[in-house]
Design a protein around this motif. Sequence first.
Motif, PDB file in Angstrom:
ATOM      1  N   CYS A  17       0.801  -1.252   0.031  1.00 58.47           N
ATOM      2  CA  CYS A  17      -0.019   0.001  -0.118  1.00 58.47           C
ATOM      3  C   CYS A  17       0.855   1.313  -0.002  1.00 58.47           C
ATOM      4  O   CYS A  17       1.841   1.495   0.722  1.00 58.47           O
ATOM      5  CB  CYS A  17      -0.985   0.127   1.293  1.00 58.47           C
ATOM      6  SG  CYS A  17      -2.163  -1.524   1.394  1.00 58.47           S
ATOM      7  N   TYR A  18       0.586   2.312  -0.850  1.00 60.87           N
ATOM      8  CA  TYR A  18       1.311   3.628  -0.915  1.00 60.87           C
ATOM      9  C   TYR A  18       0.147   4.394  -1.365  1.00 60.87           C
ATOM     10  O   TYR A  18      -0.255   4.551  -2.393  1.00 60.87           O
ATOM     11  CB  TYR A  18       2.443   3.384  -1.973  1.00 60.87           C
ATOM     12  CG  TYR A  18       3.015   4.777  -1.979  1.00 60.87           C
ATOM     13  CD1 TYR A  18       3.753   5.152  -0.942  1.00 60.87           C
ATOM     14  CD2 TYR A  18       2.984   5.414  -3.110  1.00 60.87           C
ATOM     15  CE1 TYR A  18       4.213   6.459  -1.219  1.00 60.87           C
ATOM     16  CE2 TYR A  18       3.682   6.856  -3.192  1.00 60.87           C
ATOM     17  CZ  TYR A  18       4.357   7.147  -2.089  1.00 60.87           C
ATOM     18  OH  TYR A  18       4.970   8.436  -2.251  1.00 60.87           O
ATOM     19  N   ASN A  19      -0.105   5.200  -0.403  1.00 58.98           N
ATOM     20  CA  ASN A  19      -1.272   6.329  -0.608  1.00 58.98           C
ATOM     21  C   ASN A  19      -2.608   5.693  -0.981  1.00 58.98           C
ATOM     22  O   ASN A  19      -2.961   5.920  -2.066  1.00 58.98           O
ATOM     23  CB  ASN A  19      -0.828   7.543  -1.329  1.00 58.98           C
ATOM     24  CG  ASN A  19       0.362   8.350  -0.610  1.00 58.98           C
ATOM     25  OD1 ASN A  19       0.332   8.150   0.654  1.00 58.98           O
ATOM     26  ND2 ASN A  19       1.337   8.798  -1.429  1.00 58.98           N
ATOM     27  N   SER A  20      -2.811   4.533  -0.399  1.00 55.11           N
ATOM     28  CA  SER A  20      -4.051   3.794  -1.104  1.00 55.11           C
ATOM     29  C   SER A  20      -5.275   4.023  -0.347  1.00 55.11           C
ATOM     30  O   SER A  20      -6.160   3.182  -0.651  1.00 55.11           O
ATOM     31  CB  SER A  20      -3.545   2.445  -0.974  1.00 55.11           C
ATOM     32  OG  SER A  20      -2.203   1.872  -1.518  1.00 55.11           O
ATOM     33  N   ALA A  21      -5.434   4.863   0.461  1.00 57.28           N
ATOM     34  CA  ALA A  21      -6.816   5.003   1.143  1.00 57.28           C
ATOM     35  C   ALA A  21      -7.807   4.997   0.438  1.00 57.28           C
ATOM     36  O   ALA A  21      -9.218   4.476   1.075  1.00 57.28           O
ATOM     37  CB  ALA A  21      -6.520   6.431   2.086  1.00 57.28           C
ATOM     38  N   ASP A  22      -8.018   5.408  -0.557  1.00 61.18           N
ATOM     39  CA  ASP A  22      -9.114   5.493  -1.604  1.00 61.18           C
ATOM     40  C   ASP A  22      -9.725   4.070  -1.904  1.00 61.18           C
ATOM     41  O   ASP A  22     -10.971   3.921  -2.328  1.00 61.18           O
ATOM     42  CB  ASP A  22      -9.002   6.343  -2.674  1.00 61.18           C
ATOM     43  CG  ASP A  22      -8.819   8.046  -2.442  1.00 61.18           C
ATOM     44  OD1 ASP A  22      -9.187   8.229  -1.326  1.00 61.18           O
ATOM     45  OD2 ASP A  22      -8.363   8.837  -3.444  1.00 61.18           O
ATOM     46  N   TYR A  23      -9.129   3.127  -1.877  1.00 63.53           N
ATOM     47  CA  TYR A  23      -9.447   1.953  -2.688  1.00 63.53           C
ATOM     48  C   TYR A  23      -8.930   0.844  -1.971  1.00 63.53           C
ATOM     49  O   TYR A  23      -9.491  -0.513  -1.972  1.00 63.53           O
ATOM     50  CB  TYR A  23      -8.965   1.811  -3.959  1.00 63.53           C
ATOM     51  CG  TYR A  23      -7.602   2.478  -4.287  1.00 63.53           C
ATOM     52  CD1 TYR A  23      -6.386   1.781  -4.078  1.00 63.53           C
ATOM     53  CD2 TYR A  23      -7.669   3.480  -4.876  1.00 63.53           C
ATOM     54  CE1 TYR A  23      -5.268   2.146  -4.010  1.00 63.53           C
ATOM     55  CE2 TYR A  23      -6.136   4.134  -5.146  1.00 63.53           C
ATOM     56  CZ  TYR A  23      -5.270   3.568  -5.037  1.00 63.53           C
ATOM     57  OH  TYR A  23      -3.724   3.907  -5.264  1.00 63.53           O
ATOM     58  N   MET A  24      -8.295   0.838  -0.755  1.00 56.76           N
ATOM     59  CA  MET A  24      -7.545  -0.563  -0.256  1.00 56.76           C
ATOM     60  C   MET A  24      -8.484  -1.299   0.799  1.00 56.76           C
ATOM     61  O   MET A  24      -8.267  -2.426   0.810  1.00 56.76           O
ATOM     62  CB  MET A  24      -6.340   0.107   0.775  1.00 56.76           C
ATOM     63  CG  MET A  24      -6.758   1.058   2.002  1.00 56.76           C
ATOM     64  SD  MET A  24      -5.292   1.553   2.841  1.00 56.76           S
ATOM     65  CE  MET A  24      -4.557   0.216   3.848  1.00 56.76           C
ATOM     66  N   ASP A  25      -9.592  -0.630   1.215  1.00 49.53           N
ATOM     67  CA  ASP A  25     -10.704  -1.141   2.052  1.00 49.53           C
ATOM     68  C   ASP A  25     -11.131  -2.288   1.104  1.00 49.53           C
ATOM     69  O   ASP A  25     -11.628  -3.494   1.732  1.00 49.53           O
ATOM     70  CB  ASP A  25     -11.628  -0.352   2.451  1.00 49.53           C
ATOM     71  CG  ASP A  25     -11.180   0.443   3.809  1.00 49.53           C
ATOM     72  OD1 ASP A  25     -10.330  -0.144   4.560  1.00 49.53           O
ATOM     73  OD2 ASP A  25     -11.843   1.281   4.077  1.00 49.53           O
ATOM     74  N   LYS A  26     -11.644  -2.089  -0.075  1.00 50.36           N
ATOM     75  CA  LYS A  26     -12.378  -3.231  -0.917  1.00 50.36           C
ATOM     76  C   LYS A  26     -11.340  -4.286  -1.141  1.00 50.36           C
ATOM     77  O   LYS A  26     -11.864  -5.496  -1.164  1.00 50.36           O
ATOM     78  CB  LYS A  26     -12.782  -2.575  -2.285  1.00 50.36           C
ATOM     79  CG  LYS A  26     -13.344  -3.385  -3.201  1.00 50.36           C
ATOM     80  CD  LYS A  26     -13.667  -2.979  -4.660  1.00 50.36           C
ATOM     81  CE  LYS A  26     -14.434  -3.910  -5.431  1.00 50.36           C
ATOM     82  NZ  LYS A  26     -14.966  -3.285  -6.500  1.00 50.36           N
ATOM     83  N   CYS A  27     -10.081  -4.024  -1.431  1.00 51.37           N
ATOM     84  CA  CYS A  27      -9.052  -5.233  -1.593  1.00 51.37           C
ATOM     85  C   CYS A  27      -9.051  -6.053  -0.086  1.00 51.37           C
ATOM     86  O   CYS A  27      -9.293  -7.356  -0.090  1.00 51.37           O
ATOM     87  CB  CYS A  27      -7.839  -4.599  -1.807  1.00 51.37           C
ATOM     88  SG  CYS A  27      -6.162  -5.858  -1.711  1.00 51.37           S
ATOM     89  N   ILE A  28      -8.913  -5.275   0.982  1.00 53.41           N
ATOM     90  CA  ILE A  28      -8.669  -6.116   2.291  1.00 53.41           C
ATOM     91  C   ILE A  28      -9.696  -6.915   2.484  1.00 53.41           C
ATOM     92  O   ILE A  28      -9.800  -7.859   2.860  1.00 53.41           O
ATOM     93  CB  ILE A  28      -8.208  -5.269   3.402  1.00 53.41           C
ATOM     94  CG1 ILE A  28      -6.688  -4.440   2.918  1.00 53.41           C
ATOM     95  CG2 ILE A  28      -8.199  -5.860   4.748  1.00 53.41           C
ATOM     96  CD1 ILE A  28      -6.435  -3.186   3.707  1.00 53.41           C
ATOM     97  N   ALA A  29     -11.146  -6.334   2.464  1.00 55.14           N
ATOM     98  CA  ALA A  29     -12.324  -6.965   2.728  1.00 55.14           C
ATOM     99  C   ALA A  29     -12.386  -8.171   1.895  1.00 55.14           C
ATOM    100  O   ALA A  29     -13.089  -9.301   2.405  1.00 55.14           O
ATOM    101  CB  ALA A  29     -13.387  -5.835   2.429  1.00 55.14           C
ATOM    102  N   SER A  30     -12.047  -8.355   0.704  1.00 46.44           N
ATOM    103  CA  SER A  30     -12.105  -9.318  -0.183  1.00 46.44           C
ATOM    104  C   SER A  30     -11.160 -10.448   0.246  1.00 46.44           C
ATOM    105  O   SER A  30     -11.498 -12.036   0.040  1.00 46.44           O
ATOM    106  CB  SER A  30     -11.647  -8.989  -1.708  1.00 46.44           C
ATOM    107  OG  SER A  30     -10.405  -9.189  -1.933  1.00 46.44           O
TER     108      SER A  30
END
Length: 339
Positions: free
Chosen positions: A10-23
Amino acid sequence: MKTISFAVPCYNSADYMDKCIASLIECGDDIEVIIVDDGSTKDDTANIADGWAERYPDIVKVIHKENGGHGSAVNAGLDAATGLYFKVVDSDDWLDLHSMVPVMTYLRTQLDVDDPTDMVIANYVYEKVHDNTRTVMRYRSTFPTNKRFTWEDVGSFNKSQYLLMHSVIYRTQLLKDMGLRLPEHCFYVDNIFIYEPLPHVKSMYYLDVDMYRYFIGREDQSVNEATMMSRIDQQLRVTRTMIDAVDVMAVEPRRLRKYMESYLSMMLTIDSVFLRMRDTDEDNEKLKEIWNYLKESSPALYRRVRSNVLNVGTNLPTKIGRKAGLGGYHLAQKIFKFN
């Protein structure tokens, strides 16, 4: 032992990382998710990562480190991995839950066997943001399905088929035993990740399910065409690393050698196309240098790669040849839906 370790750079990934981790969390309690915060400073990536670890302390680990690039983050994830298997999932991508059910079922069968499968393969999907389309990259014509196999059992790859970081799951100890280390502060190292371990892979298993969803089309993405042109020196660095990493002409069996030759041909095609797009005297010199680098490393491999139809087309001399080569590249973009 955990069944699988998922590393999420993750590098400045706040806008989309939640969807990734939830999966990933949906894959079960017998996994570990290693979120590698690679020196994020422009957004809330670090706090979001810590929040996931607080909610799932038995599953999620967080590594906060100085920025070192994608390869450095993958290295950190591999160092921390304790699962039988290891997979990198980029923070703007995600895994399909329905497809992960049979994948996880198979991985769990390997926990108690003496000789677990080295590499597990599934399909990946290009999720194109610009035109809201999907392109599934399958291997059903190349690999036996739902059975363990070796390189001797592999069929022919077509021109759009390559094993990518998206489609593979490696046995963790295989990567650690071979000492895989990716270059730091360099893009496109996923090519090294998928290429260098292949001679160490003796057994494989393919599931014809659409496991990995590869989000493509953001303007700041590393595979954006303009971005790739500006980072051509890093692409060249990766190509040289791949040339040095494996003596392709000594690889056995023959089917694997042919595949690795084809993959390297693809890399040289990309180098040639973007250097010719830029078309400066310096870029023309760099193009000569990368081909000479391969020739000096392995004259026999050079002859085979240079005569590959991809490189014949993209390296035609004169301005007319340059135009024809670039036209062929853009036609391939439309057919295969990449970038």
